[in-house]
Design a protein around this motif. Structure first.
Motif, PDB file in Angstrom:
ATOM      1  N   GLN A  74       0.843  -1.190   0.000  1.00  0.00           N
ATOM      2  CA  GLN A  74       0.000   0.000   0.000  1.00  0.00           C
ATOM      3  C   GLN A  74       0.879   1.242   0.000  1.00  0.00           C
ATOM      4  O   GLN A  74       1.733   1.408   0.858  1.00  0.00           O
ATOM      5  CB  GLN A  74      -0.898  -0.014   1.247  1.00  0.00           C
ATOM      6  CG  GLN A  74      -1.987   1.030   1.224  1.00  0.00           C
ATOM      7  CD  GLN A  74      -3.004   0.753   0.124  1.00  0.00           C
ATOM      8  OE1 GLN A  74      -3.428  -0.376  -0.076  1.00  0.00           O
ATOM      9  NE2 GLN A  74      -3.380   1.780  -0.605  1.00  0.00           N
ATOM     10  N   TRP A  75       0.656   2.116  -0.984  1.00  0.00           N
ATOM     11  CA  TRP A  75       1.505   3.294  -1.120  1.00  0.00           C
ATOM     12  C   TRP A  75       0.812   4.531  -0.579  1.00  0.00           C
ATOM     13  O   TRP A  75      -0.390   4.725  -0.790  1.00  0.00           O
ATOM     14  CB  TRP A  75       1.869   3.530  -2.577  1.00  0.00           C
ATOM     15  CG  TRP A  75       2.853   2.533  -3.104  1.00  0.00           C
ATOM     16  CD1 TRP A  75       2.557   1.365  -3.750  1.00  0.00           C
ATOM     17  CD2 TRP A  75       4.280   2.600  -3.028  1.00  0.00           C
ATOM     18  NE1 TRP A  75       3.719   0.705  -4.071  1.00  0.00           N
ATOM     19  CE2 TRP A  75       4.787   1.441  -3.648  1.00  0.00           C
ATOM     20  CE3 TRP A  75       5.178   3.533  -2.495  1.00  0.00           C
ATOM     21  CZ2 TRP A  75       6.156   1.188  -3.739  1.00  0.00           C
ATOM     22  CZ3 TRP A  75       6.533   3.278  -2.594  1.00  0.00           C
ATOM     23  CH2 TRP A  75       7.010   2.123  -3.206  1.00  0.00           C
ATOM     24  N   VAL A  76       1.593   5.352   0.064  1.00  0.00           N
ATOM     25  CA  VAL A  76       1.110   6.643   0.533  1.00  0.00           C
ATOM     26  C   VAL A  76       2.108   7.698   0.081  1.00  0.00           C
ATOM     27  O   VAL A  76       3.319   7.507   0.183  1.00  0.00           O
ATOM     28  CB  VAL A  76       0.977   6.678   2.077  1.00  0.00           C
ATOM     29  CG1 VAL A  76       0.667   8.090   2.557  1.00  0.00           C
ATOM     30  CG2 VAL A  76      -0.083   5.706   2.537  1.00  0.00           C
ATOM     31  N   ARG A  77       1.561   8.782  -0.443  1.00  0.00           N
ATOM     32  CA  ARG A  77       2.432   9.886  -0.821  1.00  0.00           C
ATOM     33  C   ARG A  77       2.145  11.048   0.107  1.00  0.00           C
ATOM     34  O   ARG A  77       0.995  11.409   0.338  1.00  0.00           O
ATOM     35  CB  ARG A  77       2.153  10.278  -2.262  1.00  0.00           C
ATOM     36  CG  ARG A  77       3.066  11.391  -2.758  1.00  0.00           C
ATOM     37  CD  ARG A  77       2.825  11.608  -4.240  1.00  0.00           C
ATOM     38  NE  ARG A  77       3.659  12.680  -4.766  1.00  0.00           N
ATOM     39  CZ  ARG A  77       3.832  12.898  -6.060  1.00  0.00           C
ATOM     40  NH1 ARG A  77       3.238  12.123  -6.940  1.00  0.00           N
ATOM     41  NH2 ARG A  77       4.581  13.884  -6.477  1.00  0.00           N
ATOM     42  N   GLY A  78       3.175  11.642   0.636  1.00  0.00           N
ATOM     43  CA  GLY A  78       2.970  12.726   1.579  1.00  0.00           C
ATOM     44  C   GLY A  78       4.110  13.714   1.536  1.00  0.00           C
ATOM     45  O   GLY A  78       4.934  13.699   0.624  1.00  0.00           O
ATOM     46  N   GLY A  79       4.151  14.555   2.554  1.00  0.00           N
ATOM     47  CA  GLY A  79       5.221  15.532   2.632  1.00  0.00           C
ATOM     48  C   GLY A  79       4.862  16.834   1.954  1.00  0.00           C
ATOM     49  O   GLY A  79       3.784  16.988   1.377  1.00  0.00           O
ATOM     50  N   ALA A  80       5.772  17.772   2.026  1.00  0.00           N
ATOM     51  CA  ALA A  80       5.571  19.066   1.388  1.00  0.00           C
ATOM     52  C   ALA A  80       5.645  18.897  -0.126  1.00  0.00           C
ATOM     53  O   ALA A  80       6.274  17.971  -0.614  1.00  0.00           O
ATOM     54  CB  ALA A  80       6.639  20.043   1.864  1.00  0.00           C
ATOM     55  N   PRO A  81       4.991  19.826  -0.870  1.00  0.00           N
ATOM     56  CA  PRO A  81       4.984  19.707  -2.337  1.00  0.00           C
ATOM     57  C   PRO A  81       6.382  19.639  -2.941  1.00  0.00           C
ATOM     58  O   PRO A  81       6.594  18.966  -3.944  1.00  0.00           O
ATOM     59  CB  PRO A  81       4.258  20.986  -2.785  1.00  0.00           C
ATOM     60  CG  PRO A  81       3.398  21.346  -1.628  1.00  0.00           C
ATOM     61  CD  PRO A  81       4.160  20.926  -0.395  1.00  0.00           C
ATOM     62  N   ASP A  82       7.302  20.339  -2.343  1.00  0.00           N
ATOM     63  CA  ASP A  82       8.652  20.326  -2.902  1.00  0.00           C
ATOM     64  C   ASP A  82       9.529  19.251  -2.268  1.00  0.00           C
ATOM     65  O   ASP A  82      10.663  19.045  -2.676  1.00  0.00           O
ATOM     66  CB  ASP A  82       9.303  21.711  -2.747  1.00  0.00           C
ATOM     67  CG  ASP A  82       9.319  22.170  -1.292  1.00  0.00           C
ATOM     68  OD1 ASP A  82       8.477  21.676  -0.506  1.00  0.00           O
ATOM     69  OD2 ASP A  82      10.167  23.005  -0.950  1.00  0.00           O
ATOM     70  N   GLU A  83       8.992  18.601  -1.252  1.00  0.00           N
ATOM     71  CA  GLU A  83       9.746  17.518  -0.628  1.00  0.00           C
ATOM     72  C   GLU A  83       8.835  16.335  -0.346  1.00  0.00           C
ATOM     73  O   GLU A  83       8.641  15.940   0.797  1.00  0.00           O
ATOM     74  CB  GLU A  83      10.378  17.993   0.690  1.00  0.00           C
ATOM     75  CG  GLU A  83      11.627  18.826   0.509  1.00  0.00           C
ATOM     76  CD  GLU A  83      12.253  19.186   1.847  1.00  0.00           C
ATOM     77  OE1 GLU A  83      12.086  18.410   2.811  1.00  0.00           O
ATOM     78  OE2 GLU A  83      12.881  20.246   1.929  1.00  0.00           O
ATOM     79  N   PRO A  84       8.275  15.791  -1.408  1.00  0.00           N
ATOM     80  CA  PRO A  84       7.344  14.679  -1.195  1.00  0.00           C
ATOM     81  C   PRO A  84       8.092  13.402  -0.829  1.00  0.00           C
ATOM     82  O   PRO A  84       9.287  13.258  -1.081  1.00  0.00           O
ATOM     83  CB  PRO A  84       6.675  14.521  -2.563  1.00  0.00           C
ATOM     84  CG  PRO A  84       7.685  15.020  -3.539  1.00  0.00           C
ATOM     85  CD  PRO A  84       8.449  16.102  -2.828  1.00  0.00           C
ATOM     86  N   TYR A  85       7.380  12.513  -0.245  1.00  0.00           N
ATOM     87  CA  TYR A  85       7.959  11.198   0.013  1.00  0.00           C
ATOM     88  C   TYR A  85       6.948  10.126  -0.372  1.00  0.00           C
ATOM     89  O   TYR A  85       5.754  10.380  -0.471  1.00  0.00           O
ATOM     90  CB  TYR A  85       8.351  11.050   1.485  1.00  0.00           C
ATOM     91  CG  TYR A  85       7.205  11.113   2.459  1.00  0.00           C
ATOM     92  CD1 TYR A  85       6.390  10.002   2.683  1.00  0.00           C
ATOM     93  CD2 TYR A  85       6.938  12.283   3.171  1.00  0.00           C
ATOM     94  CE1 TYR A  85       5.335  10.060   3.581  1.00  0.00           C
ATOM     95  CE2 TYR A  85       5.883  12.348   4.064  1.00  0.00           C
ATOM     96  CZ  TYR A  85       5.083  11.233   4.268  1.00  0.00           C
ATOM     97  OH  TYR A  85       4.027  11.302   5.146  1.00  0.00           O
ATOM     98  N   PRO A 133      -1.604   4.317 -10.255  1.00  0.00           N
ATOM     99  CA  PRO A 133      -2.596   5.400 -10.243  1.00  0.00           C
ATOM    100  C   PRO A 133      -3.538   5.241  -9.063  1.00  0.00           C
ATOM    101  O   PRO A 133      -3.996   4.138  -8.788  1.00  0.00           O
ATOM    102  CB  PRO A 133      -3.346   5.203 -11.563  1.00  0.00           C
ATOM    103  CG  PRO A 133      -2.427   4.392 -12.431  1.00  0.00           C
ATOM    104  CD  PRO A 133      -1.626   3.543 -11.486  1.00  0.00           C
ATOM    105  N   GLY A 134      -3.775   6.304  -8.362  1.00  0.00           N
ATOM    106  CA  GLY A 134      -4.667   6.233  -7.217  1.00  0.00           C
ATOM    107  C   GLY A 134      -3.995   5.687  -5.974  1.00  0.00           C
ATOM    108  O   GLY A 134      -4.614   5.538  -4.944  1.00  0.00           O
ATOM    109  N   GLN A 135      -2.721   5.413  -6.082  1.00  0.00           N
ATOM    110  CA  GLN A 135      -1.997   4.923  -4.919  1.00  0.00           C
ATOM    111  C   GLN A 135      -0.964   5.931  -4.476  1.00  0.00           C
ATOM    112  O   GLN A 135       0.085   5.580  -3.973  1.00  0.00           O
ATOM    113  CB  GLN A 135      -1.317   3.593  -5.222  1.00  0.00           C
ATOM    114  CG  GLN A 135      -2.262   2.424  -5.188  1.00  0.00           C
ATOM    115  CD  GLN A 135      -1.499   1.120  -5.064  1.00  0.00           C
ATOM    116  OE1 GLN A 135      -0.682   0.789  -5.885  1.00  0.00           O
ATOM    117  NE2 GLN A 135      -1.767   0.379  -4.007  1.00  0.00           N
ATOM    118  N   GLY A 136      -1.240   7.163  -4.725  1.00  0.00           N
ATOM    119  CA  GLY A 136      -0.309   8.179  -4.299  1.00  0.00           C
ATOM    120  C   GLY A 136       0.608   8.610  -5.426  1.00  0.00           C
ATOM    121  O   GLY A 136       1.379   9.538  -5.281  1.00  0.00           O
ATOM    122  N   GLY A 137       0.520   7.953  -6.562  1.00  0.00           N
ATOM    123  CA  GLY A 137       1.415   8.292  -7.643  1.00  0.00           C
ATOM    124  C   GLY A 137       0.820   9.300  -8.614  1.00  0.00           C
ATOM    125  O   GLY A 137       1.498   9.879  -9.425  1.00  0.00           O
ATOM    126  N   GLY A 138      -0.504   9.472  -8.540  1.00  0.00           N
ATOM    127  CA  GLY A 138      -1.145  10.299  -9.540  1.00  0.00           C
ATOM    128  C   GLY A 138      -1.699  11.602  -8.991  1.00  0.00           C
ATOM    129  O   GLY A 138      -2.621  12.168  -9.549  1.00  0.00           O
TER     130      GLY A 138
END
Ligand SMILES: [Zn+2]
Ligand SMILES: [Zn+2]
Length: 113
Positions: A20-31, A106-111
């Motif tokens: 399960q993927w999560v994308r987070g962090g600041a826009p210029d420093e995503p993780y 897609p939909g897993q934090g990548g899009g």
């Protein structure tokens, strides 16, 4: 399987795992963060990558991931919090297994837009 799983640095899981993927962090420093269950030891684990962080593949390949959603698998060692028998002092987590993860889809934090 019976008894505790021992640390095994040579353990390798050949299949690509769907975490399960999560994308987070600041826009210029995503993780990107992948959460799932290590198939070798059966423990839950989470691994976080900072954007642009080097991805080290077993065997010495060292590359910089420019495009996080390029469709290539991601590699990580197991990072579970269980204390596995025989774990080297320099390893703070995991069972020693090397895992191949399917990339964020897609939909897993990548899009995110
Ligand atoms: Zn493990
Ligand atoms: Zn474990």
């Amino acid at each position: 399987m019976s008894g505790p799983i021992a640390y095994d640095a040579d353990a390798e899981h050949p299949h690509v795992l769907a975490f399960q993927w999560v994308r987070g962090g600041a826009p210029d420093e995503p993780y990107h963060e992948a959460t799932g269950v290590c198939p070798v030891c059966g423990c839950g684990m989470t691994k976080r990558w900072a954007y642009g962080q080097s991805v080290v593949r077993k065997g010495g390949f060292l590359g910089r991931r420019r495009e996080p959603d390029a469709g290539e698998p991601w590699y990580t060692s197991c990072t579970c919090r269980t204390l596995h028998l025989g774990r080297p002092r320099e390893e703070e987590s995991g069972c020693g297994a090397w895992l191949t993860l399917a990339p964020p889809g897609p939909g897993q934090g990548g899009g995110a837009s």
